[in-house]
Design a protein around this motif. Structure first.
Motif, PDB file in Angstrom:
ATOM      1  N   GLU A 165       0.855  -1.183   0.000  1.00 14.29           N
ATOM      2  CA  GLU A 165       0.000   0.000   0.000  1.00 14.29           C
ATOM      3  C   GLU A 165       0.897   1.241   0.000  1.00 14.29           C
ATOM      4  N   GLN A 170      -2.557   7.359   5.942  1.00 14.59           N
ATOM      5  CA  GLN A 170      -2.575   6.593   7.185  1.00 14.59           C
ATOM      6  C   GLN A 170      -3.952   5.997   7.466  1.00 14.59           C
ATOM      7  N   TYR A 173      -4.359   2.801   5.506  1.00 13.34           N
ATOM      8  CA  TYR A 173      -3.632   1.719   6.190  1.00 13.34           C
ATOM      9  C   TYR A 173      -4.465   1.184   7.354  1.00 13.34           C
ATOM     10  N   ASN A 174      -4.973   2.089   8.168  1.00 12.09           N
ATOM     11  CA  ASN A 174      -5.706   1.672   9.363  1.00 12.09           C
ATOM     12  C   ASN A 174      -6.947   0.863   9.010  1.00 12.09           C
ATOM     13  N   LEU A 177      -5.756  -2.596   8.003  1.00 16.62           N
ATOM     14  CA  LEU A 177      -5.285  -3.345   9.170  1.00 16.62           C
ATOM     15  C   LEU A 177      -6.447  -3.786  10.049  1.00 16.62           C
ATOM     16  N   SER A 188       3.906  -1.779   3.911  1.00 10.87           N
ATOM     17  CA  SER A 188       4.024  -0.354   3.590  1.00 10.87           C
ATOM     18  C   SER A 188       4.846  -0.162   2.325  1.00 10.87           C
ATOM     19  N   VAL A 197       3.185   1.849  10.403  1.00 12.80           N
ATOM     20  CA  VAL A 197       2.401   0.724   9.890  1.00 12.80           C
ATOM     21  C   VAL A 197       2.806  -0.570  10.594  1.00 12.80           C
ATOM     22  N   GLY A 202       1.079  -3.971  10.756  1.00 14.53           N
ATOM     23  CA  GLY A 202       1.527  -4.297   9.408  1.00 14.53           C
ATOM     24  C   GLY A 202       2.638  -5.330   9.417  1.00 14.53           C
TER      25      GLY A 202
END
Length: 291
Positions: A165, A170, A173-174, A177, A188, A197, A202
């Motif tokens: 990604e 951010q 990402y969250n 996750l 990442s 991450v 991550g």
């Protein structure tokens, strides 16, 4: 997919002054990374200037990296594009016996819908039994693959095992996750966000700067994976400036300048990319000298 946890590096393609592939420098770069903590190597990604590398040169580069690596680290090969049929054909016809995984960039330029992304990767998943790492990089492709699409692919295809990604987002990402299947890896693609991450759950990073400082960057990521944030952030803070520098103009002109300062390869790139400016080269040289 333990093979793709930790520090992966997106290898540059070193060039001689005449812009032919510098075989000796590539061998040097691969050995340098293997000997200093890198966990896996990525061949022919965008950092390797894949857009301006001929098919013959790609074969040469793969052969050199495979032979130099000699089964020491897992190898990931970049096979992607916006012509789905062509990507499928390459996956079906290329000898992938010495490759551990495929990194496949989201279709660029075409700006598909989310369903278009899904169908593209569905075709790719059906074309190979190799583990596939999706690669979302909207800054280069002009279209974001949304978390819902990524998660749909992760749940529907057993050989889609991870995503690199790289949206520098951010919140995205969250979301990934929070909602991902247990065994699906969130990797990442942003060097500046890689530690955060890792700390958030991550699986590491496919890094640009990591190939110049594999010992330090792999240590930082490992500390992040272990939840040791204070020790990890000491390394992160030390490397913040150089991460900013290498992406200040274009990639890989910045990282190649770092590698030139380290005596690994020249900072030559192929048009339409140009070398880092004199001002940026000076900043990088000062950083490397004081590291």
């Amino acid at each position: 997919m333990q093979k793709f946890i930790g520090l992966g590096v997106a290898l540059v393609t070193p060039f001689k002054k005449d812009l032919t592939v510098d075989v000796d420098a590539l061998i040097k770069l691969v050995n340098f990374n293997i000997e200093n903590g890198t966990n896996y190597l990525v061949i022919n990604g965008t950092t390797g200037e894949s857009a301006t590398i001929s098919k013959e040169e790609k074969e040469q580069i793969i052969d050199i990296v495979v032979k130099t690596n000699n089964k020491r680290l897992p190898l990931v090969l970049g096979i992607g594009g916006n012509n789905t049929l062509e990507v499928v054909e390459e996956l079906q016809t290329r000898d992938l016996s010495k490759i551990d995984g495929i990194l496949s960039v989201a279709p660029y330029y075409s700006k598909p819908t989310q369903e278009g992304f899904y169908q593209h990767y569905k075709a790719i998943a059906a074309a190979t039994e190799k583990p596939i790492i999706l690669y979302n990089v909207p800054g280069r492709t002009a279209k974001n693959m949304e978390p819902a699409t990524t998660l749909r692919l992760a749940k529907d295809f057993s050989n889609i095992v991870a995503i690199k990604e790289a949206g520098n987002n951010q919140q995205q990402y969250n979301t990934l996750l929070k909602d991902k299947p247990v065994d699906f890896l969130i990797i990442s693609g942003d060097d500046d966000l890689a530690l955060g991450v890792a700390l958030a759950g991550g699986s590491g990073v496919i890094s640009v700067i990591g190939q110049a400082y594999p010992k330090e960057f792999s240590k930082m990521i490992q500390l992040g994976l272990e939840g040791k944030n204070k020790e990890a952030y000491k390394i992160h803070f030390k490397m913040m400036d150089i991460v900013d520098y290498i992406f200040a103009e274009n990639n890989p002109a910045g990282i190649k300048t770092v590698l030139q300062e380290l005596g690994i390869c020249t900072n030559d790139v192929r048009l339409p990319l140009v070398k880092a400016s004199a001002d940026l080269q000076a900043k990088i040289a000062n950083y490397v000298a004081s590291f």
